[in-house]
Scaffold this motif. Structure first.
Motif, short mmCIF file in Angstrom:
data_model
loop_
_atom_site.label_atom_id
_atom_site.label_comp_id
_atom_site.label_asym_id
_atom_site.label_seq_id
_atom_site.Cartn_x
_atom_site.Cartn_y
_atom_site.Cartn_z
N THR A 227 0.90 -1.16 -0.11
CA THR A 227 0.00 0.14 0.00
C THR A 227 0.84 1.36 0.04
O THR A 227 1.97 1.37 0.50
CB THR A 227 -1.04 -0.06 1.25
N GLY A 228 0.38 2.28 -0.64
CA GLY A 228 0.90 3.66 -0.40
C GLY A 228 -0.11 4.56 0.17
O GLY A 228 -1.35 4.27 0.04
N PHE A 229 0.07 5.66 0.43
CA PHE A 229 -0.73 6.59 0.98
C PHE A 229 -1.31 7.88 0.11
O PHE A 229 -0.39 8.07 -0.90
CB PHE A 229 -0.18 7.55 2.15
N GLU A 230 -2.35 8.56 0.02
CA GLU A 230 -2.91 9.70 -0.65
C GLU A 230 -1.95 10.85 -0.13
O GLU A 230 -1.24 10.74 0.69
CB GLU A 230 -4.21 9.89 -0.56
N PRO A 231 -1.97 11.95 -0.98
CA PRO A 231 -1.54 13.33 -0.55
C PRO A 231 -1.94 13.84 0.60
O PRO A 231 -3.23 13.49 1.05
CB PRO A 231 -1.91 14.35 -1.81
N PHE A 232 -0.93 14.56 1.46
CA PHE A 232 -1.57 15.16 2.57
C PHE A 232 -0.60 16.28 2.93
O PHE A 232 0.44 16.25 2.43
CB PHE A 232 -1.32 14.21 3.83
N GLY A 233 -0.93 17.26 3.69
CA GLY A 233 -0.13 18.37 4.09
C GLY A 233 0.38 18.93 3.04
O GLY A 233 -0.08 19.24 1.73
N VAL B 98 -4.12 4.06 0.56
CA VAL B 98 -4.69 4.41 2.01
C VAL B 98 -4.95 5.81 2.03
O VAL B 98 -4.14 6.60 1.74
CB VAL B 98 -3.88 3.63 2.77
N PRO B 99 -6.14 6.11 2.45
CA PRO B 99 -6.11 7.36 2.93
C PRO B 99 -5.55 7.80 4.05
O PRO B 99 -5.29 6.93 4.98
CB PRO B 99 -7.87 7.39 3.18
N VAL B 100 -5.16 9.32 4.34
CA VAL B 100 -4.36 9.60 5.48
C VAL B 100 -5.59 10.06 6.27
O VAL B 100 -5.68 11.04 6.56
CB VAL B 100 -3.58 10.80 5.22
#
Length: 221
Positions: free
Chosen positions: A11-17, A47-49
């Motif tokens: 899994t990777g994460f969606e954009p944030f900050g 994965v959503p942050v």
């Protein structure tokens, strides 16, 4: 078709900050393009942050897909190497997620252990990948940062009895491009699968030895 294909979820994460593009998901998509070879069934997801989304998503990934290994990838603005995290932490989640939420308890599992370590020895994985000279430096850390990365890792280690891993990647171009990160992930996951295989044979070996001892030393009991 091989009947006993290994199932691996990455899994990777969606954009944030300030990460308008999350290099972790870019790297995971690159890994998907490369694949892990014929013997491995690779499933990737973003994965959503968000703490609550992680709580919903992870149990279904572990239960429905029954993977041998789950590897979570996240971005760290501080990282300059591909960093293998050895353990996940239960407490200290004060940072707000993409929904401006954080757990009231500031922890993952009310009664869980404070730290869970992966069954994989990250030092070994690190040494082997660095020795293979793929042009990407790998290092090991024991602090995944007490944000969604650490939270996800702890939850996954808890659900998967330690058969999980977490990899922090630097932002794109600092110093590695997406292809290099994808190649590094591929090398890392291959070594992890190799170690899991070895672990299984060691476990079986131990189990067999243990049986023999029992029969030999019965008069001591």
């Amino acid at each position: 078709m091989m009947a006993n294909k290994k199932k691996v979820i990455v899994t990777g994460f969606e954009p944030f900050g300030n990460h308008a593009v999350n290099s972790s998901w870019v790297a995971v998509q690159e890994l998907e393009r490369l694949g892990l070879g014929e013997a491995v069934d690779l499933f990737v997801c973003e994965v959503p942050v968000e703490y609550q989304a992680v709580q919903r998503l992870l149990p279904s990934l572990w239960k429905e897909r029954q993977p041998q290994l789950v590897v979570h990838v996240g971005v760290s603005g501080l990282a300059t190497t591909v960093t293998l995290e050895q353990c996940g932490h239960n407490k200290g989640y004060k940072r707000l997620d993409n929904c401006s939420f954080c757990p009231a308890s500031q922890c993952c599992m009310e009664r869980g252990p404070s730290c869970i370590s992966s069954v994989l020895d990250m030092e070994t994985v690190c040494k082997r990948v660095n020795a293979s000279d793929i042009g990407v430096a790998v290092s090991v850390s024991r602090d995944a940062g007490r944000y969604l990365c650490d939270y996800t890792y702890y939850t996954s280690l808890y659900l998967g009895q330690g058969r999980s891993a977490f990899v922090h990647v630097p932002p794109l171009g600092k110093p590695y491009c997406s292809q290099e990160l994808g190649r590094a992930l591929q090398a890392v996951v291959w070594e992890m699968l190799d170690l899991l295989d070895q672990g299984r044979t060691e476990e079986e070996h131990k189990h067999n030895e243990h049986c023999n001892h029992k029969h030999q030393h019965q008069h001591h009991h």
